[in-house]
Design a protein around this motif. Structure first.
Motif, PDB file in Angstrom:
ATOM      1  N   MET A  22       0.820  -1.211   0.000  1.00 32.69           N
ATOM      2  CA  MET A  22       0.000   0.000   0.000  1.00 32.69           C
ATOM      3  C   MET A  22       0.856   1.264   0.000  1.00 32.69           C
ATOM      4  N   VAL A  23       2.034   1.209   0.603  1.00 33.20           N
ATOM      5  CA  VAL A  23       2.911   2.372   0.719  1.00 33.20           C
ATOM      6  C   VAL A  23       3.921   2.340  -0.421  1.00 33.20           C
ATOM      7  N   PRO A  24       4.061   3.402  -1.207  1.00 34.19           N
ATOM      8  CA  PRO A  24       5.105   3.449  -2.240  1.00 34.19           C
ATOM      9  C   PRO A  24       6.478   3.688  -1.601  1.00 34.19           C
ATOM     10  N   LYS A  78       3.957  13.462   3.645  1.00 29.04           N
ATOM     11  CA  LYS A  78       2.978  13.545   2.563  1.00 29.04           C
ATOM     12  C   LYS A  78       2.635  12.149   2.045  1.00 29.04           C
ATOM     13  N   VAL A  79       3.656  11.315   1.928  1.00 28.27           N
ATOM     14  CA  VAL A  79       3.409   9.929   1.520  1.00 28.27           C
ATOM     15  C   VAL A  79       2.531   9.219   2.544  1.00 28.27           C
ATOM     16  N   LEU A  80       2.820   9.459   3.826  1.00 33.62           N
ATOM     17  CA  LEU A  80       2.025   8.834   4.887  1.00 33.62           C
ATOM     18  C   LEU A  80       0.586   9.331   4.859  1.00 33.62           C
ATOM     19  N   GLN A  81       0.392  10.616   4.598  1.00 31.74           N
ATOM     20  CA  GLN A  81      -0.956  11.165   4.548  1.00 31.74           C
ATOM     21  C   GLN A  81      -1.743  10.610   3.363  1.00 31.74           C
ATOM     22  N   ASP A  82      -1.060  10.393   2.235  1.00 33.56           N
ATOM     23  CA  ASP A  82      -1.740   9.788   1.084  1.00 33.56           C
ATOM     24  C   ASP A  82      -2.222   8.367   1.399  1.00 33.56           C
ATOM     25  N   VAL A  83      -1.403   7.634   2.133  1.00 32.33           N
ATOM     26  CA  VAL A  83      -1.804   6.276   2.523  1.00 32.33           C
ATOM     27  C   VAL A  83      -2.977   6.333   3.493  1.00 32.33           C
ATOM     28  N   ASN A  91      -5.273   8.574   3.528  1.00 33.44           N
ATOM     29  CA  ASN A  91      -6.467   8.883   2.732  1.00 33.44           C
ATOM     30  C   ASN A  91      -6.971   7.652   1.988  1.00 33.44           C
ATOM     31  N   LYS A  92      -6.060   6.826   1.477  1.00 33.63           N
ATOM     32  CA  LYS A  92      -6.476   5.608   0.775  1.00 33.63           C
ATOM     33  C   LYS A  92      -7.149   4.626   1.722  1.00 33.63           C
ATOM     34  N   HIS A 116      -5.309  12.800  12.554  1.00 34.78           N
ATOM     35  CA  HIS A 116      -4.607  14.023  12.157  1.00 34.78           C
ATOM     36  C   HIS A 116      -3.118  13.906  12.490  1.00 34.78           C
ATOM     37  N   ILE A 117      -2.285  14.194  11.501  1.00 36.21           N
ATOM     38  CA  ILE A 117      -0.827  14.127  11.682  1.00 36.21           C
ATOM     39  C   ILE A 117      -0.314  15.535  11.947  1.00 36.21           C
ATOM     40  N   GLU A 118       0.223  15.766  13.124  1.00 37.29           N
ATOM     41  CA  GLU A 118       0.787  17.071  13.470  1.00 37.29           C
ATOM     42  C   GLU A 118       2.241  17.123  13.003  1.00 37.29           C
ATOM     43  N   VAL A 119       2.406  17.408  11.720  1.00 35.92           N
ATOM     44  CA  VAL A 119       3.728  17.354  11.099  1.00 35.92           C
ATOM     45  C   VAL A 119       4.658  18.396  11.691  1.00 35.92           C
TER      46      VAL A 119
END
Length: 328
Positions: free
Chosen positions: A54-56, A75-80, A82-83, A89-92
């Motif tokens: 699932m994770v690129p 950003k990659v983690l947030q896309d995953v 969303n999928k 919520h990720i407090e980056v």
């Protein structure tokens, strides 16, 4: 689901050592601190372990040092997220700073989520999955820190050396604690409650009088009232910078000066008609005599023009009036 766990959940009471052991055993890493995973690459691979493919991983950067590079991992983690429809919520901005508490809390949540998905890994090769990532090959080759053995060997003599001090100081500390009476907590609570109530009442009173002053200010700014002396005196008090009472004195002085000016103007204008009338009397003394003579002449002419019946009353009128001069 672990995406909706609260802050009082048991997941947030997991210690650092347990979190580190879980990360190192799952991904075959040698992390000594939780905040070492602040780049976001470890989070991505942990999510890849429970959701294979699932994770690129080719977009994940394990050598991220700057905040910009770390943000790309998140950003990659947030896309995953969303999928997978994860609403966490990720407090980056806090995680990339490397703060221990923020990173520990996020790792505690992530462990709870991974445990809730499948209860553990089935078959996952973390080294092989990291080979396609930037810096993924060198991550697992770092040896474990040699501080644990040194700390373990040095802890024994330190414990033995300080054992006597602890025994000697324990009795003194117990005596001191026994000598100090506990603070009266209920009394403090009552005082705090009273102070809170007084503060609330003062705030309400302040808001009340401020609203009244605001109404007065708006009234003074009404069209047609700005030029009045009373309005100017009120504004003098409202906009005064000092609280020594000088504004009230100045407003009173303004009002008294205005009243004095109005009285002077009224006094200078009122005697004019009387003076003119007296002058007319002095200049034309015969005019009133002529007016009285004319009035007499007019009255005499009117009497002469009357008929004899109109000049004297009727006999019936005299009889009705009950006059004693009437004979029957």
């Amino acid at each position: 689901m672990a995406t909706k766990i609260g802050m009082m959940d048991a997941a947030y009471f997991v210690g650092r050592s347990e979190i580190l052991a879980w990360i190192n055993s799952t991904l075959q890493l040698n992390l000594s601190k939780v905040e070492e995973a602040c780049s976001g690459a470890v989070h991505c691979q942990l999510l890849d372990a429970v959701h294979p493919g699932m994770v690129p991983m080719h977009k994940v950067n394990f050598d991220a040092k700057s905040e910009y590079e770390m943000i790309q991992n998140y950003k990659v983690l947030q896309d995953v997220f969303n999928k997978l429809k994860i609403t966490k919520h990720i407090e980056v901005s806090k995680l990339v700073k490397g703060r221990p508490l923020d990173n520990l809390e996020f790792m505690q949540w992530l462990k709870r989520y991974c445990d809730s998905v499948n209860g553990g890994l089935v078959s996952y090769n973390p080294i092989e999955r990291r080979e396609g990532s930037k810096g993924g090959k060198e991550v697992g080759k770092k040896g474990p820190p040699a501080q644990t053995s040194a700390k373990g060997t040095a802890a024994a003599p330190k414990a033995q050396s300080h054992h006597g001090r602890r025994n000697s100081n324990s009795s003194s500390t117990l005596n001191v604690k026994a000598a100090r009476p506990p603070p009266p907590a209920p009394a403090y609570e009552e005082q705090i409650t009273e102070l809170k109530l007084s503060v609330d009442s003062l705030e309400k009173e302040r808001d009340y009088y401020f609203a009244k002053l605001r109404d007065v200010e708006l009234f003074c700014q009404s069209p047609g009232l700005e030029g009045l002396p009373v309005i100017a005196a009120i504004q003098q008090i409202l906009y005064a910078a000092d609280n020594d009472g000088s504004a009230v004195a100045e407003a009173r002085a303004m009002m008294s000066l205005n009243c004095q000016e109005e009285n002077e103007e009224a006094g200078s204008l009122s005697p004019i008609p009387e003076v003119l009338s007296s002058e007319e009397k002095m200049v034309n003394p015969d005019s009133q005599k002529r007016k009285s003579i004319r009035n007499l002449d007019v009255e005499a002419a009117g009497i002469n023009n009357l008929s004899p019946r109109q000049r004297f009353p009727d006999a019936t009128d005299v009889h009705c009036s009950g006059s004693p001069l009437m004979t029957y």
